[in-house]
Scaffold this motif. Sequence first.
Motif, mmCIF file in Angstrom:
data_model
loop_
_atom_site.group_PDB
_atom_site.id
_atom_site.type_symbol
_atom_site.label_atom_id
_atom_site.label_comp_id
_atom_site.label_asym_id
_atom_site.label_seq_id
_atom_site.Cartn_x
_atom_site.Cartn_y
_atom_site.Cartn_z
ATOM 1 N N LEU A 39 0.830 -1.203 0.000
ATOM 2 C CA LEU A 39 0.000 0.000 0.000
ATOM 3 C C LEU A 39 0.869 1.259 0.000
ATOM 4 O O LEU A 39 0.586 2.224 -0.717
ATOM 5 C CB LEU A 39 -0.923 -0.013 1.213
ATOM 6 N N TYR A 40 1.921 1.261 0.803
ATOM 7 C CA TYR A 40 2.798 2.420 0.910
ATOM 8 C C TYR A 40 3.522 2.700 -0.401
ATOM 9 O O TYR A 40 3.609 3.856 -0.860
ATOM 10 C CB TYR A 40 3.797 2.187 2.040
ATOM 11 N N LEU A 41 4.030 1.642 -1.025
ATOM 12 C CA LEU A 41 4.750 1.789 -2.280
ATOM 13 C C LEU A 41 3.821 1.955 -3.473
ATOM 14 O O LEU A 41 4.256 2.373 -4.551
ATOM 15 C CB LEU A 41 5.669 0.582 -2.506
ATOM 16 N N GLY A 42 2.552 1.612 -3.302
ATOM 17 C CA GLY A 42 1.586 1.764 -4.381
ATOM 18 C C GLY A 42 1.667 0.680 -5.430
ATOM 19 O O GLY A 42 1.481 0.935 -6.627
ATOM 20 N N ILE A 43 1.923 -0.572 -4.985
ATOM 21 C CA ILE A 43 2.065 -1.683 -5.928
ATOM 22 C C ILE A 43 1.051 -2.776 -5.618
ATOM 23 O O ILE A 43 0.467 -2.806 -4.540
ATOM 24 C CB ILE A 43 3.502 -2.234 -5.936
ATOM 25 N N ARG A 44 0.866 -3.716 -6.554
ATOM 26 C CA ARG A 44 -0.306 -4.581 -6.529
ATOM 27 C C ARG A 44 -0.021 -6.075 -6.388
ATOM 28 O O ARG A 44 -0.949 -6.882 -6.481
ATOM 29 C CB ARG A 44 -1.119 -4.349 -7.814
#
Length: 269
Positions: A39-44
């Motif tokens: 979530l922090y890094l914005g990855i899935r």
Amino acid sequence: MLLRDCCWLWGHPEGRYNENADNFGCPDVSRMSPMEACLYLGIRNTFMVPVGVNVNKRQYNKSFKTLNQVGWECFEACEKPELVDEIINEAKDFENISCVVIDDFKIEEKGEPRYKRLPVSMLKDLNNKLHNNPVRKLDSWMVLYTFQFGVNEEEDVEFQPYMDEFDGVIMWTWQEKDVHLIPEKFELFKKLTPKTRRMVGCYLYNFGEAKQATSEAVIWQLNYYRELLLKGEIEGIVLHTNTMADLDYEAYDAAVAWMEEHGDEEIPE
């Protein structure tokens, strides 16, 4: 597909490298979990790598429910294909479990590379279990470091049948001082992986030299790997790891800012 959909975390149990654990030089105390780091890094996507910790897979899989893809590391799966049965069983309830990854497949053990005591037939048995189980096909990935190929041509030739058995290979550069070698190494990596899918790894903490990564090296790698994604030469970037992500280290701040800038770019499928 968005760029952030092509990115994975190399996740570890939270706090695994606190207070200079394993002499990797991190004196601080982190509490960030793998899902929080995604979530922090914005990855899935994430690979979950227990690194010697006896984790409850189901609890982690519940936390990963909103991710696109999840892969579990299983170091001894080649010697003991039955070890992936738990992962296959978990895949019944968690549809985003898509693969198994083998870390340190070519690591030196007792004076010789680990793979030399593993016949290729063991990989065939593992793939048969992963590809033909009652739940669904799961892919097999392996980790390969840039210092492990392009040094001895005879060894590269000997190792080729092992690489060909995996569905995909992830290329990593262990020490930041070797980042400048990545373009040259990647060209050779392409030649060694004509039959397999490719991803590349980026350390957000410099484990190889037991100190913080620099923002300059991380951003250079991410920019280079973005170009490879756009050209279709790789299918993913793996960011390592959650266990320093909340410690105000410059490389993490740079990676977050980079993802905010590029994460929603369209990547050709």
